[in-house]
Scaffold this motif. Structure first.
Motif, PDB file in Angstrom:
ATOM      1  N   ASN A 144       2.653  17.033 -10.781  1.00 20.79           N
ATOM      2  CA  ASN A 144       2.075  17.789  -9.897  1.00 20.79           C
ATOM      3  C   ASN A 144       0.583  17.445  -9.284  1.00 20.79           C
ATOM      4  N   ASP A 145       0.452  16.179  -9.872  1.00 16.52           N
ATOM      5  CA  ASP A 145      -0.859  15.630  -9.392  1.00 16.52           C
ATOM      6  C   ASP A 145      -1.169  15.344  -7.835  1.00 16.52           C
ATOM      7  N   PRO A 146      -2.013  16.279  -7.453  1.00 12.77           N
ATOM      8  CA  PRO A 146      -2.152  16.025  -5.993  1.00 12.77           C
ATOM      9  C   PRO A 146      -2.420  14.873  -5.296  1.00 12.77           C
ATOM     10  N   ARG A 147      -2.713  13.846  -6.098  1.00 20.02           N
ATOM     11  CA  ARG A 147      -3.259  12.645  -5.597  1.00 20.02           C
ATOM     12  C   ARG A 147      -1.841  11.878  -5.252  1.00 20.02           C
ATOM     13  N   TRP A 148      -0.657  12.216  -5.733  1.00 19.55           N
ATOM     14  CA  TRP A 148       0.503  11.565  -5.487  1.00 19.55           C
ATOM     15  C   TRP A 148       1.482  12.455  -4.663  1.00 19.55           C
ATOM     16  N   SER A 149       0.979  13.463  -4.003  1.00 17.94           N
ATOM     17  CA  SER A 149       1.768  14.304  -3.269  1.00 17.94           C
ATOM     18  C   SER A 149       2.113  13.844  -1.883  1.00 17.94           C
ATOM     19  N   SER A 150       1.654  12.824  -1.538  1.00 19.11           N
ATOM     20  CA  SER A 150       1.882  12.066  -0.455  1.00 19.11           C
ATOM     21  C   SER A 150       1.680  10.601  -0.454  1.00 19.11           C
ATOM     22  N   PRO A 151       2.201   9.775   0.822  1.00 21.40           N
ATOM     23  CA  PRO A 151       2.124   8.261   0.430  1.00 21.40           C
ATOM     24  C   PRO A 151       0.639   7.857   0.288  1.00 21.40           C
ATOM     25  N   VAL A 152       0.647   6.621  -0.373  1.00 23.03           N
ATOM     26  CA  VAL A 152      -1.037   6.366  -0.941  1.00 23.03           C
ATOM     27  C   VAL A 152      -1.251   5.139  -0.146  1.00 23.03           C
ATOM     28  N   TYR A 153      -0.332   4.459   0.414  1.00 25.62           N
ATOM     29  CA  TYR A 153      -0.600   3.047   0.902  1.00 25.62           C
ATOM     30  C   TYR A 153       0.301   2.837   1.965  1.00 25.62           C
ATOM     31  N   ASP A 154       0.028   1.986   2.922  1.00 23.91           N
ATOM     32  CA  ASP A 154       0.929   1.738   4.159  1.00 23.91           C
ATOM     33  C   ASP A 154       2.146   0.719   3.685  1.00 23.91           C
ATOM     34  N   HIS A 155       3.185   1.349   3.579  1.00 25.67           N
ATOM     35  CA  HIS A 155       4.553   0.751   3.595  1.00 25.67           C
ATOM     36  C   HIS A 155       4.851  -0.572   4.149  1.00 25.67           C
ATOM     37  N   THR A 156       4.164  -0.712   5.435  1.00 26.60           N
ATOM     38  CA  THR A 156       4.375  -1.743   6.272  1.00 26.60           C
ATOM     39  C   THR A 156       3.502  -2.845   5.927  1.00 26.60           C
ATOM     40  N   GLN A 157       2.619  -2.708   4.970  1.00 20.32           N
ATOM     41  CA  GLN A 157       1.902  -3.996   4.678  1.00 20.32           C
ATOM     42  C   GLN A 157       2.963  -5.036   4.041  1.00 20.32           C
ATOM     43  N   VAL A 158       2.644  -6.328   4.419  1.00 18.14           N
ATOM     44  CA  VAL A 158       3.189  -7.536   3.677  1.00 18.14           C
ATOM     45  C   VAL A 158       2.288  -8.539   3.163  1.00 18.14           C
ATOM     46  N   VAL A 159       2.876  -9.342   2.410  1.00 24.78           N
ATOM     47  CA  VAL A 159       1.688 -10.424   1.840  1.00 24.78           C
ATOM     48  C   VAL A 159       2.659 -11.405   1.698  1.00 24.78           C
ATOM     49  N   ARG A 199      -1.285  -5.620  -6.500  1.00 23.80           N
ATOM     50  CA  ARG A 199      -2.696  -4.796  -6.571  1.00 23.80           C
ATOM     51  C   ARG A 199      -2.594  -3.677  -5.428  1.00 23.80           C
ATOM     52  N   LYS A 200      -2.095  -4.144  -4.101  1.00 25.11           N
ATOM     53  CA  LYS A 200      -2.150  -3.004  -3.076  1.00 25.11           C
ATOM     54  C   LYS A 200      -1.165  -1.754  -3.308  1.00 25.11           C
ATOM     55  N   ILE A 201      -0.258  -1.956  -4.359  1.00 32.51           N
ATOM     56  CA  ILE A 201       0.584  -0.824  -4.793  1.00 32.51           C
ATOM     57  C   ILE A 201       0.113  -0.243  -6.042  1.00 32.51           C
ATOM     58  N   ALA A 202      -0.068  -0.955  -7.099  1.00 29.92           N
ATOM     59  CA  ALA A 202      -0.492  -0.348  -8.367  1.00 29.92           C
ATOM     60  C   ALA A 202      -1.841   0.354  -8.307  1.00 29.92           C
ATOM     61  N   PHE A 203      -2.721  -0.224  -7.717  1.00 30.70           N
ATOM     62  CA  PHE A 203      -4.256   0.172  -7.423  1.00 30.70           C
ATOM     63  C   PHE A 203      -4.439   0.917  -6.087  1.00 30.70           C
ATOM     64  N   ALA A 204      -3.333   1.450  -5.322  1.00 26.61           N
ATOM     65  CA  ALA A 204      -3.518   2.112  -4.396  1.00 26.61           C
ATOM     66  C   ALA A 204      -4.377   3.197  -3.920  1.00 26.61           C
ATOM     67  N   ALA A 205      -4.600   3.669  -4.948  1.00 26.30           N
ATOM     68  CA  ALA A 205      -5.753   4.936  -5.044  1.00 26.30           C
ATOM     69  C   ALA A 205      -7.012   4.487  -4.887  1.00 26.30           C
ATOM     70  N   SER A 206      -7.444   3.189  -5.458  1.00 25.55           N
ATOM     71  CA  SER A 206      -8.612   2.519  -5.157  1.00 25.55           C
ATOM     72  C   SER A 206      -8.804   1.367  -4.180  1.00 25.55           C
ATOM     73  N   GLY A 207      -7.689   1.612  -3.216  1.00 26.89           N
ATOM     74  CA  GLY A 207      -7.963   0.665  -1.996  1.00 26.89           C
ATOM     75  C   GLY A 207      -7.468  -0.532  -2.638  1.00 26.89           C
TER      76      GLY A 207
END
Length: 843
Positions: free
Chosen positions: A143-158, A324-332
């Motif tokens: 129930n960590d509020p940090r993960w209760s909504s999307p935290v990164y832009d799913h449309t990003q590609v690399v 990095r964009k996904i695993a560390f999304a909380a820190s940009g």
């Protein structure tokens, strides 16, 4: 999966024991013994669930345990029903009346047998090295509020810049005939992502007058593919034959430059394609893009060797960037811990440059913050790769194994849907709530918890985003075909869902459903409409007549269905399904009224009758459904008002399509009753006349402190007096999102200002007469809005200056504006004609 089944049952059992119903109390000792045993076993069930894939004996044991838990939950549900049956609640007769004695005897006997069998299973698990004697029950609810909504832009590609440029250059070169391009590569390499990137490119939108995207499933049907093409062109064409469909396609495309994407083609028999291709108009620089894993398929569909693009594996740097964009999304996307970077790069190297594998493992590690957890995941990933050299499937399997128990049930829900099906998030969340998959903790609402579960899957990259609202809220999704392979395998193993429809507790309903599946699965928990976008279920009588035999159904979703049997007859039979917690009749035809028999469904938590244009009234008994959390009557054009007594539904969290009764409609619900709905989070109001709001009712909304989203629609409104009432109908100050549709006034409401709505994050205004913005909107004393996303649509007279907007909304990230010709200085082109989206990241 047994771990998840146990968790759901324990949640229900604990709540029931707290309530202490009369009949439940008769068996309290048996239920409490069961509770203690299962709580002790919980700490080993996750390990057992993983090991059972390799150990047949353990697989059988866990299957037996699962069936016992399901049966115990059904007994618990029956006890709850019996305890609410107060036919003989007066005096001592309730203790001796024969039917109750028979129920108590049989139930008590079976509960003792279940307890004895679970004790035996506990001994068997211990014999296999899975001791349940020590340790507390595992807490496994995130129930960590940090993960209760999307935290990164799913449309990003690399790493796709070169791929997209190469394909765009080919597309621009097309002149005569039709250019065919193939994107060929193994699963998980990003073929579809590349095609989507090109398809959605702004230059491609400008270059091609018609664009069509078709997902070609492995069980392709030529007529269905042509219907999908026509839906892209805005034509439903449900009943046409293949010749008529092809003729229509030709007419729509004649003289136009078009782009068609045929995504994920498998079959080497391409006769279906030859027929379609021959019927397409040639010339004008039109193009076809085909994605497939098999080069020969692309060649047979007319792609030359020179126009086959083979995506490369991601480079080491690009792979690490995507991770990095996904695993560390909380820190940009920044890795701030060197020790995690070392482990992360080791994991990424084992993904072999496959984007889907990198995304899955990155989504998993987003939820892991400690070095020891990362090392454990790295070791488990190596173990999975040792058994299966496919890095995509290994990463997906590991992601599933690491899911919290409640998310496993939610994830397996996707197994019911056909390949390439676009799925409404709302349907999933309502299902999860109805079946108890969603754990509610720390005072969270059920809807909020359900949304959190959905985000838990999207953040782990197990679910792909299809459509979002203007402010980034996801409302439709799908899963990758390799993810679908995994979810079907897991669902089959755990009897959640089986393709043959035998021996499982969840089934999808479609036009081809065989009634034998229902006859063989009378302990079903959920039956849901799983049609693809634009299709309609045709439910035959033999199937509809079996619904009432599934007496333990919790969820019945019949949306977008038509029936051979009269709908009133079907609904009368559904009334006996007293365990139902979620019922959707959305867009069913022709629903005119709900019969009296449904009065027995007092366990309902979700009732959806949206888009039922012929529905004339709702029965008063609905106002006795005290457990109701969601009531959706939106887009019901014939419905004049809701019955009186709505204010008694104190657990209501979502109310959509609410039409207040007018002064002369004495049986209807007035807007004042909304004051009592203190748990309401989402409210959709439809207001058309001034006498729907009395002077003493204008404060009906202001104290709804839990309200997050308010929609006010005044479509087909009458009289200027309504404008004055709307100007005094203040929303609560805590409101996060406001949507005004067909607002009748020329001036915006006086309460639409940063003082009255200091928490507002999202504002949408569409259609209507709005021409001027009230002075209060611009604030005073340096007060500014906290608005992050703004939508302005079809406001032909609205005047607004971008420079002033930018000054008053410093947090603004997204502006979506269309058909607003009098907007001044907005940073988009041709705003009055084509519309555009502006984001801070792009400008």
């Amino acid at each position: 999966m047994v771990d998840a089944v146990v968790s759901v049952f324990l949640e229900r059992l604990l709540n029931t024991l707290v309530e202490e119903g009369r009949i439940v109390n008769e068996f309290r000792d048996q239920f409490e013994n069961l509770q203690k045993e299962l709580e002790l076993m919980q700490n080993v069930l996750k390990v057992a669930d993983k090991r059972k894939r390799k150990e047949p004996t353990l697989h059988v044991i866990m299957g037996n345990l699962r069936e016992l838990i399901y049966e115990a939950e059904d007994i618990l549900a029956d006890c709850q029903l019996e305890s609410r049956d107060d036919s003989f609640s007066n005096g001592w007769l309730c203790c001796i009346y024969p039917p109750k004695l028979q129920f108590q005897y049989k139930t008590g006997k079976r509960l003792r047998e279940i307890n004895e069998n679970i004790t035996k299973i506990k001994q068997d698990l211990s014999y296999l090295g899975l001791s349940t004697c020590n340790g507390m029950a595992r807490i496994d609810v995130h129930n960590d509020p940090r993960w209760s909504s999307p935290v990164y832009d799913h449309t990003q590609v690399v790493g796709l810049e070169g791929d997209t440029k190469k394909m765009k250059d080919w597309l621009f070169e097309a002149d005569h005939g039709i250019l065919s391009i193939g994107v060929v590569g193994m699963g998980g390499l990003g073929k579809t992502t590349i095609a989507q990137k090109v398809f959605n490119d702004r230059e491609m939108e400008d270059h091609f007058e018609r664009r069509m995207w078709v997902s070609v499933s492995q069980t392709l049907d030529e007529a269905q593919i042509m219907r999908s093409m026509l839906r892209n062109l805005g034509d439903a064409s449900v009943g046409d034959d293949k010749g008529e469909l092809l003729k229509k396609i030709n007419q729509y495309l004649l003289g136009k430059r078009f782009l068609i994407v045929m995504d994920d083609v498998w079959s080497s028999d391409v006769n279906w394609w030859r027929g379609i291709f021959e019927g397409l108009p040639k010339g004008n620089g039109s193009c076809i893009i085909i994605t497939t894993r098999i080069k020969e398929v692309a060649i047979m569909m007319g792609v030359s060797e020179a126009r086959i693009h083979r995506p490369k594996f991601l480079s080491e740097d690009d792979g690490w960037l995507l991770f990095r964009k996904i695993a560390f999304a909380a820190s940009g996307g920044d890795c701030r811990y060197p020790e995690l970077e070392q482990v992360g790069k080791e994991i990424v190297s084992k993904c072999k440059g496959l984007p889907l594998a990198i995304k899955a493992i990155g989504g998993l590690l987003l939820y892991k913050s400690h070095y020891n957890e990362w090392r454990r995941i790295a070791k488990n990933f190596r173990d999975e790769l040792a058994e299966n050299d496919d890095s995509v499937m290994a990463s997906l399997q590991l992601s599933y194994d690491e899911l919290p128990t409640h998310l496993k049930s939610c994830f397996l829900s996707f197994s019911l849907y056909p390949e390439d099906c676009v799925i409404a998030k709302e349907q999933l969340v309502h299902w999860w709530i109805g079946e108890g998959f969603v754990p509610v903790r720390n005072g969270r609402s059920a809807i909020e918890a359900g949304e959190g579960c959905f985000s838990g899957l999207t953040n782990r990259c197990l679910v792909e985003v299809v459509d979002k609202t203007y402010n980034g809220i996801i409302y439709t999704c799908k899963i990758h075909d390799m993810v679908r392979d995994l979810v079907i395998k897991m669902a089959e193993d755990d009897a959640f869902f089986r393709l043959n429809g035998i021996g499982c507790r969840h089934l999808g309903i479609d036009s081809n459903m065989d009634h034998k599946k229902l006859a063989a699965n009378r302990k079903l928990r959920a039956l849901l409409s799983t049609t693809k976008t634009g299709e309609v279920n045709k439910i035959v009588s033999s199937v509809a007549n079996k619904f009432n035999e599934c007496r333990y159904l919790r969820v019945l979703d019949l949306c977008k269905s038509i029936f051979e049997v009269p709908l009133t007859v079907l609904l009368h039979k559904i009334g006996c399904l007293q365990h139902l917690t979620c019922l959707s009749l959305s867009n069913t035809h022709p629903l005119i009224q709900l019969p009296p028999s449904l009065e027995r469904l007092n366990n309902l938590q979700v009732l959806d009758v949206s888009y039922c244009q012929n529905l004339k009234m709702l029965p008063p008994y609905l106002m006795t459904f005290k457990k109701l959390r969601v009531l959706d009557v939106s887009h019901c054009g014939s419905l004049e008002y809701l019955p009186k007594g709505l204010g008694r539904l104190s657990n209501l969290e979502v109310l959509l399509g609410f039409r207040p009764a007018r002064t002369n409609q004495l049986d209807g619900c007035r807007i004042a009753e909304l004051r009592n709905l203190t748990r309401l989070r989402t409210l959709g109001l439809h207001l058309t006349r001034s006498d729907e709001i009395e002077d003493n009712e204008v404060n009906a909304l202001v104290n709804l402190q839990e309200l997050q989203l308010l929609t006010i629609s005044c479509f087909d409104s009458h009289g200027i007096d309504l404008i004055d009432k709307l100007d005094r109908l203040y929303p609560p100050p805590s409101l996060h999102e406001l949507s005004l549709k067909y607002f009748p006034g020329k001036m915006s409401p006086v309460w639409l200002n940063p003082f009255s709505l200091p928490m507002l994050r999202y504002l949408s205004i569409s259609s209507g007469n709005l021409a001027k913005i009230h002075q209060s909107f611009w604030g005073e004393n340096n007060t500014v809005w906290k608005i992050e996303a703004l939508l302005l649509e079809s406001l032909s007279e609205l005047e607004m200056d971008w420079q002033v907007v930018q000054q008053m909304m410093p947090s603004l990230r997204i502006v979506n504006a269309s058909w607003c010709p009098d907007l001044a200085s907005f940073p988009v082109e041709d705003i009055g004609f084509r519309g555009a989206i502006w984001t801070k990241e792009e400008h």
